[in-house]
Write an enzyme that holds these catalytic residues in place. Structure first.
Site: not given
Ligand code: 3PG
Ligand code: MG
Length: 393
Positions: A34, A194, A351, A374
Site C-alpha cells: 500500500r 462463505k 482481502g 472491503g
Molecule cells: C482496509 O484495510 O481494508 C482499509 O484500510 C479499511 O479499513 P477499515 O475496514 O478498518 O475501515
C-alpha cells in the site's frame, strides 16, 4: 473525475489521504504494497513543490490508543520515498499546525492516526473543519478506504479543492474497465469460504458477467444445493435454497455458472495431509473438500481462454495450506499468462485475494491487482463508494 493533472500544488499545503493501514509486526511493516502504491502521488506532489501532508487511519482504535499509532509506519514510508518524513503526534490542533508550519516546499509530513478522534468515523463537521484548516488542497489516494464516509475520506473533499491521486485514479480506471462496457466475454471468479458474506456480490456479478466461476469453500454450498455429497466440508446448509435461487436466476438470465467437477479432498486441513482427487460425485462422508481438482483447473482455464475480461475475488481452495494452494496458483498462472500476452484484462482484489496472488507470484502480470479489501468488495457489489463519489462531483 478531477485528478492531480488539474491540481496546482506548488507551494501549497496538500492534505493527502493515503491508506497506511498496513500489517505491522513487532514494530515493523511486513507488507509495504500500500505504501509503494501511494509513493508516486507523494513524489509528484513534492516534485512540483507541494508540501505533502499524509493523513491516514490505522487499525480500529477506540479513541487515542498508542497501540494504533502510525509512527512505526513512518520509517517504511521514508525508506520507500528515499527521503525524510516528519511525524506529528496529532492530526489536528497545535501539534499538527506547528509541524506543518515548519514544512518547506517538497517536504513530507505524516500526521497521527485520524481515528484517534471520534469525529473521523462520524464525519463530524467540526473535525472536518479542524482538518481543513491545515491544508490548501486535498488529494485522495486511498481507494481502499473509499467505502468509509469518514471525515478524512469524504467530508474533507467537500471542504477543499479535491483531486484523485494516481493510485486512486488507476484503481478506478481498472474497475471501470470491468463494468463499464467491458470487453466480452466477461468472466468472474469468486472464491473464499462463505456464500453468506458474498450474496450481494454474487447478485451484482450475475447481472453483469457472462460466466461466473464459483470455487473455494463457498462452492460447497452450491454443490450441496445440487444434491452432491460434500462430506465434512465447509458448507452453509442454511443457504441451500439461496444457492438454488442464484442458480435459477443465472439460468433464466443466460449466465453460465461454473462449479468444480472434481476436488482435492483430505480428512483434515493440515499441511501435506494425505489427500486424493475425486470426482464431485465421489466425495466421501469423512472427506473435506480443500481444493479444486485437475479437471476443474482445466475447465476454469478454458473459461479464461475464451474470456476477454476477468474479475477475480477469493482463493479457489485452502490456499494458505500446502498443497491445497495448487488450484489457485495454476488458475492464477493461466490468467497471468493470458494477461501478459494481451489476451485478457485481469482485475483482482479483496482481502485474501492479494495474498493468494502474491503467493502465486502473478501480481505483476495481472492487469491490475487492487490492495483494497472491503472497498473492492463493495465496488463488486455495485455500491457507490462515498470517497469516490465525492471526487466526481
Ligand atoms: C482496509 O484495510 O481494508 C482499509 O484500510 C479499511 O479499513 P477499515 O475496514 O478498518 O475501515
Ligand atoms: Mg481470451
Amino acid at each position: 473525475m478531477r485528478t492531480l493533472d488539474q491540481a496546482q500544488v506548488n507551494g501549497k499545503r496538500v492534505l493527502v489521504r493515503v491508506d497506511l493501514n498496513v500489517p505491522v509486526e513487532n514494530g515493523r511493516v511486513t507488507d509495504r504494497t500500500r505504501i509503494e502504491r501511494v509513493a508516486p502521488t507523494i513524489r509528484e506532489i513534492t516534485g512540483n513543490g507541494g508540501k505533502a501532508i499524509l493523513l491516514s487511519h490505522f487499525g480500529r482504535p477506540k479513541g487515542r490508543d498508542l497501540k494504533h499509532s502510525l509512527e512505526p509506519v513512518v520509517p517504511a514510508v521514508a525508506e520507500i520515498l528515499g527521503r525524510p518524513v516528519a511525524f506529528a503526534a496529532d492530526c489536528i490542533g497545535k501539534a499538527a499546525a506547528e509541524a506543518i508550519g515548519a514544512m518547506r516546499p517538497g517536504d513530507v509530513l505524516c500526521l497521527e492516526n485520524t481515528r484517534f478522534h471520534a469525529g473521523e468515523e462520524r464525519n463530524d463537521p467540526e473535525f472536518v473543519e479542524a482538518l481543513a484548516r491545515l491544508g490548501d488542497i486535498y488529494v485522495d489516494d486511498a481507494f481502499s478506504a473509499a467505502h468509509r464516509a469518514h471525515a478524512s475520506v469524504e467530508g474533507l473533499a467537500h471542504r477543499l479543492p479535491s483531486y484523485a491521486g494516481r493510485s486512486m485514479q488507476r484503481e478506478i480506471e481498472a474497475l471501470t474497465s470491468v463494468f463499464d462496457r467491458p470487453k466480452r466475454p466477461l468472466a468472474a471468479i469468486v472464491g473464499g469460504a462463505k456464500v453468506s458474506t458474498k450474496l450481494d456480490l454474487l447478485g451484482n456479478l450475475l447481472a453483469n458477467v457472462d460466466v461466473l466461476v464459483i470455487a473455494g469453500g463457498m462452492a460447497n454450498t452450491f454443490l450441496a444445493a445440487l444434491g452432491k455429497p460434500v462430506g465434512k466440508s465447509l458448507c452453509e446448509h442454511d443457504l441451500l435454497a439461496t444457492a438454488r435461487e442464484i442458480m435459477k436466476k443465472a439460468n433464466t438470465e443466460h449466465r453460465e455458472i461454473v462449479l468444480p467437477v472434481d476436488a482435492v479432498v483430505a480428512g483434515k486441513l493440515e499441511t501435506n495431509a494425505p489427500s486424493r482427487v475425486v470426482a464431485i460425485e465421489g466425495v466421501g462422508a469423512d472427506d473435506m473438500i480443500l481444493d479444486i481438482g485437475r479437471r476443474s483447473i482445466e475447465h476454469v482455464c478454458s473459461v479464461l481462454a475464451r474470456a476477454k475480461t476477468l474479475v477475480w475475488n477469493g482463493p479457489l481452495g485452502a490456499f494458505e495450506v500446502e498443497p491445497f494452494d495448487i488450484g489457485t496458483i495454476e488458475v492464477a498462472e493461466a490468467a497471468a499468462e493470458l494477461s501478459s500476452a494481451g489476451e485478457l484484462i485481469s482485475v483482482a482484489g479483496g482481502g485474501d485475494t492479494v495474498a493468494a496472488l502474491n503467493a502465486a507470484g502473478v501480481t505483476e502480470r495481472f492487469t491490475y491487482v487492487s490492495t483494497a479489501g472491503g472497498a473492492f468488495l463493495e465496488w463488486l457489489e455495485g455500491k457507490q463508494l462515498p470517497g469516490v463519489a465525492v471526487l466526481m462531483q
